[in-house]
Design a protein around this motif. Structure first.
Motif: not given
Lengths: 790, 292
Positions: A138-142, A225-227, A316-322, A563-569
């Motif tokens: 799951p990723v932050s949508r910020g 996804g979770r900075f 302080r806050f969480d974001v998914g991208a910068i 809202g979610e990220l599929t990670l490359d294995p």
């Protein structure tokens, strides 16, 4: 392990040179192979169905397709086997078309032998494949946007309108950046603030944008996804909720005057001030450096908004991208001492003339000589001040100065038709829609264009003189002017270094932030989930900065909207038992994906799977989930099992450039010798010296490693690391008596099929001169290494 | 303080007064000079061949362990330029092939103006050294081109101030001399005499207009062009200039209380008498004031 092997005819593309039926018979003799077939077109529906039926009927564990390049059909066959219930990663392809039948059309027997080796290698790897799962997270949508100039503003609005939450952090008390301070802007001469102010207000009013001005970011942790971002909002000493923005009340009584940075030093402001009339937010700010604490503003404020005891606030806050939109800073023209900036008051900068031309500026729009306050009757624009100038360390063109001079010179000419206005240039660059027309218009309006870099500005009897060589008319000349405007170039913003360091962004030699690919990935940083927009990655005009803000917003949406990220294995993993915590991998990793707390830890979301860390690890504690040490070593052993040709070469080709280059040699039908057996790796940096030694031990006469051209590595610096390792390895080989020329590293871009073919040809010739591997030891009287004569 | 002294060719020919005054001033400042043994050309005569000119300079530099002082700006600039080029490994290897003693590491090179400025700056009591302040004298600071080049040296290449500061320290007043950085035209005097003369007269006029009693020169070539040439220029342009051109060491020597003879002042082409007279007059005035 039960393996199925499928050899493709590809019509006559393969079968015209090779014999698929005999390759199939050969495959059946290999260990673990349960079933082998040759198919007319493996990628056709019939071919796909055959594979699916076999998987079910023969209970296959993994599949080898000997056909075209995996870069073409690997996704197809991964889908096919997963439809039959296998894990998609249980597939290996043998590239017998682009890298065999198409490049050895004149040597079918040798090509056939090479194809057998390629299939043997693929089967060896297939036997060691493991099912891999791409985890979802799951990723932050910020989204954090650093910098509230026009690029950051545009990105913020696009993101918020699409439903993502934006945190816009600006260091100054207002957003707007440089654009808010310009007068009209090219090529249409719109009033700059008139087109920008509505966007600034939209940012302020948008329910999904949290605007933090006069704020600084102090720390960023986590990865895509979770900075987690933290920092402080500095104290304005004014209550944001109470201040009505009337400013005249408080600033009117303030007794302290300091140079106004928003007028670039031309005007003055008070210790309590509003940066610009259109400031967003419209809240006064007290400059703690200037304030003497007299209390007059506090008394004057009708709503008691001045608060001397205000403290800075942490956030302080969480974001998914910068998105990094930190902009630029002006070249300091005082560094070009010959132009007299800082010594002669009538020498000013392009930004200062913007303020003079601005109706809201310090002179109400009059272009005056600062020394006398009189309107300037003659004005010179000096181009390329701090740009295209190696004496100040700036080789690059600042890209906007020609156009802003071409805008400001006519603005002066229109306002004062009798004024003499000249532009001293070395080249005029007006590339862009409507730009050349804009240049023609300046010519028609009677602006003088004088070609030649100005040598000096001097002051003679209180008047400025510009000395220059006119390179069109020829000869040295000197011209008096009332006002000299230095078109100072754009430099990388030094204040952005903090963000750059927190995120681990790399810089180009021109000190601007580097993007992931200079052409193909214009707004992506090397770090996943981080984007760069506007002048942070180099000088740009407003329209391009806006486009980049929009592009960075679109990239962030693509990443976070689901809202979610599929990670490359296909990532690195650490054997914590073996790890000694030496941190070599941390330094090696181009994606900053590894941290060490006693033992190394891979952030799988950040890892891009290049494998350079695995090659660097001194105790083999890091391995890759795919392209593992075991799998590659198995390929090497399979390649050298039968040394069917002399000289015999094992090749390691990086996936992005050299393997693609080898494929291009195939599609271009560039013929080269059949002596090499290539192994595909994600990056040249993945090549562990152990692989090379294994190949030489197995009897290979030479090992060729090919990576992207220097400076073009898909993972930034993997090829440099490969080069270093090869140099060290060659030294070791020389010490033990092996000719170091047997290990060769070359660079080949995806477009350079001819180069790859040439390198193979050259290497074959060189190896023939060296003789079979081990002959050099025989000369030394050392017993031959095992397997050297197979 | 002990320094290695690099005289350069001019010190023994047209610029003898520069050497005489340099040695006298250093003595007065307590700076011990040790002339570099068997020195050769600084490399200026071979600037068209980078390796040769760098090697010539390097051969001088390796002949001493001490920091090197030069009074000629051309020599000083060549020695510095060579040190910069010698940072390049390839150049260094090439040059070292020709040298008996190899050039390694870094060297210190300073111009005599630095030596004087430093010595005065370190003096416990300035009045002990500057026994005859040049009060009432106005000096036009003339830098020429090479003292500050290559850039990154003692002062800004475009707008330096070290000479003005020294003039003030010695009690005189620097004039606002706009053409202080203009080329003295020494290098083009032979092929382009006309252009050189035009420039020289501009420089001299500008110095005179600035109200200077004399011009201070830092380089023997500048001095030659402004001093020895002055009578010719006066004739050519039909105007009286009569502006003494003092070497920086001659100016400093006067302030340090040295006599005209010790400073070789009589060797200058344009008479320096006016400067001495003005100085004596000012001293007389000062003495009178003291008596009252």
């Amino acid at each position: 392990m039960r393996i199925g092997v499928y050899v493709c005819h590809c019509g006559l593309n393969i079968a015209g040179v090779l014999e698929p039926s005999s390759l199939t018979e050969f495959a059946k003799t290999l260990p673990d192979v349960e079933v082998a077939r040759d198919l007319q077109f493996t990628c056709s529906d019939t071919g796909q169905e055959t594979i699916k039926e076999d998987i079910v009927e023969h209970k296959l564990d993994s599949v080898v397709v000997a056909a075209c390049s995996p870069r073409l059909h690997e996704p197809t066959f991964r889908r096919v086997i997963s439809e039959a219930g296998l894990n998609p990663f249980m597939l290996e392809m043998a590239n017998i078309r682009e890298q065999c039948s198409w490049v050895h059309m004149d040597e079918p027997p040798q090509a056939q032998e090479k194809a057998k080796d390629l299939i043997r290698m693929a089967v060896a790897k297939a036997a060691l494949l493991n099912p891999l799962q791409g985890e979802t997270m799951p990723v932050s949508r910020g989204v954090l946007i650093v910098g509230g100039g026009v690029a950051g503003i545009q990105a913020a609005l696009d993101l918020a309108d699409s439903g993502l939450h934006v945190y816009l952090v600006e260091r100054k008390p207002t957003i707007g950046g440089y654009m808010a301070l310009l007068t009209d802007v090219f090529p249409t001469n719109d009033c700059s603030i008139c087109v920008l102010a509505p966007k600034m207000t939209d940012v302020y009013n948008h329910p999904l944008i949290t605007l933090m001005t006069y704020a600084e970011i102090l720390n960023i942790e986590g990865s895509v996804g979770r900075f987690t971002v933290s920092g402080v909002k500095k104290a304005r000493f004014v209550d944001e909720k109470l201040c009505k923005g009337c400013i005249n009340e408080c600033a009117g009584v303030c007794p302290v005057e300091v140079p106004d940075e928003y007028e670039f030093g031309l005007g003055k402001r008070k210790a309590i001030y509003m940066p610009i009339p259109q400031s967003v937010p419209l809240i006064a700010c007290v400059d703690p450096e200037a304030c003497i604490g007299c209390g007059l503003c506090s008394e004057a404020c009708p709503v008691d908004a001045v608060k001397y005891d205000q403290r800075q606030e942490e956030f302080r806050f969480d974001v998914g991208a910068i998105i990094v939109a930190t902009g630029w800073q002006s070249f300091d023209p005082a560094r070009k001492e010959e132009y007299g900036y800082g010594r002669f008051r009538d020498v000013i900068t392009g930004l200062q003339v913007e303020r003079l031309l601005n109706a809201a500026g310090p002179t109400g729009g009059e272009v005056v000589r600062p020394s006398t306050g009189e309107v300037a009757k003659s004005v010179a624009f000096l181009q390329c001040v701090g740009s295209r100038d190696e004496t100040v360390g700036n080789q690059y063109c600042s890209r906007v100065c020609c156009m802003y001079a071409l805008k400001n010179a006519p603005l002066i000419k229109e306002k004062y038709p009798d004024a003499e206005v000249s532009i001293h240039y070395i080249d005029l660059r007006a590339g862009g829609e409507g730009y050349e027309e804009f240049y023609m218009r300046a010519q028609r309006l009677g602006v003088n264009f004088i070609r030649g870099r100005v040598s000096e500005v001097e002051k003679v009897d209180g008047h400025l003189r510009v000395n220059y060589e006119d390179t069109l008319l020829g000869g040295f000349r000197s011209k008096p002017y009332d006002l000299v405007v230095l078109s100072a170039g754009l430099e990388a913003n030094k204040e952005a270094d903090v963000i750059g360091n927190l995120l681990g962004l790399s810089k180009r030699p021109d000190r601007f932030f580097e993007i992931a690919h200079p052409k193909m990935r214009p707004v992506e940083a090397h770090i996943d989930g981080v984007f760069i927009a506007g002048c942070a990655s180099g000088p740009k005009e407003i329209q391009v900065s806006i486009a980049q803000g929009e592009a960075a917003a679109a990239k962030s949406m693509r990443l976070l909207l689901r809202g979610e990220l599929t990670l490359d294995p296909v990532v690195a993993m650490v054997d914590t038992e073996k790890c000694i915590g030496c941190k070599l991998c941390v330094e090696t990793c181009p994606s900053k994906a590894i941290s060490v707390d006693k033992t190394a830890l891979v952030d799988e979301a950040a890892c891009k799977g290049c494998g350079t860390c695995a090659a660097a690890c001194p105790v083999d504690a890091i391995d890759m989930r795919l392209f593992s040490d075991e799998q590659i070593l198995a390929q090497v052993r399979a390649a050298t099992a039968v040394k069917g040709q002399y000289p015999f070469i094992v090749g390691f080709l990086c996936n992005w450039c050299s393997y693609a280059g080898a494929d291009l040699a195939g599609t271009s039908r560039i013929q080269y010798p059949t002596n090499m057996r290539a192994i595909r790796v994600m990056c040249a940096g993945r090549v562990d010296p152990a692989f090379v030694i294994e190949a030489l031990k197995g009897g290979a006469d030479g090992v060729l490693i090919s990576g992207c051209r220097l400076g073009e590595c898909h993972y930034s610096k993997g090829n440099y690391q490969a080069y270093q390792r090869v140099q060290v390895l060659r030294g070791v080989l020389e010490k033990v008596g092996i000719n170091p020329g047997r290990v060769k590293i070359v660079w080949c871009a995806a477009s350079e099929g001819e180069i790859l073919a040439k390198e193979v040809r050259t290497f074959v010739r060189e190896l023939k001169e060296m003789g079979p591997v081990g002959t050099e030891l025989r000369v030394l009287g050392v017993p031959e290494p095992p397997g050297g004569d197979r | 303080m002990k320094l290695a002294y690099y005289p350069g060719c001019v010190a023994r020919s047209t610029g003898r007064e520069y050497e005489i005054s340099t040695l006298a001033v250093c003595r007065a400042l307590g700076v011990e000079l040790e002339e570099i043994d068997d020195w050769n050309c600084c490399g200026a005569t071979h600037v068209s061949n980078e390796i040769v000119s760098t090697a010539l300079a390097a051969r001088n530099l390796v002949r001493t362990e001490l920091p090197v002082m030069a009074s000629c700006s051309i020599c000083y600039s060549r020695l510095r330029a060579a040190m910069i080029r010698l940072k390049d490994r390839k150049v260094r290897e090439r040059v070292n092939e020709a040298l008996e003693v190899k050039y390694e590491g870094e060297k210190d090179v300073e111009h005599v103006i630095e030596t004087i400025t430093k010595s005065l700056g370190e003096a416990e009591d300035l009045e002990d050294l500057v026994v005859r302040p040049l009060a009432g004298l106005k000096a036009a600071p003339y830098y020429g081109c090479l003292l500050t080049r290559p850039g990154g040296g003692i002062d800004s290449p475009e707008n330096p101030s070290i000479l003005e500061n020294l003039i003030r320290t010695l009690g005189a007043e620097p004039t606002d001399f706009r053409l202080k950085m203009k080329c003295c035209c020494g290098p083009i005097f032979m092929p382009e005499e006309e252009a050189a003369a035009e420039t020289l007269i501009r420089i001299l006029r500008n110095a005179k207009e600035s109200g200077a009693d004399f011009v201070v020169a830092l380089c023997p070539l500048c001095h030659l062009m402004l001093d020895a040439n002055q009578p010719l220029l006066e004739k050519k342009f039909g105007e009286k200039i009569d502006l003494p051109i003092l070497y920086v060491t001659q100016m400093a020597g006067l302030a340090l209380g040295l006599g005209a003879e010790e400073l070789g002042l009589e060797m200058n082409s344009v008479s320096t008498r006016s400067v001495l007279e003005k100085l004596e007059a000012a001293e007389g005035e000062g003495a009178e004031k003291e008596l009252c």
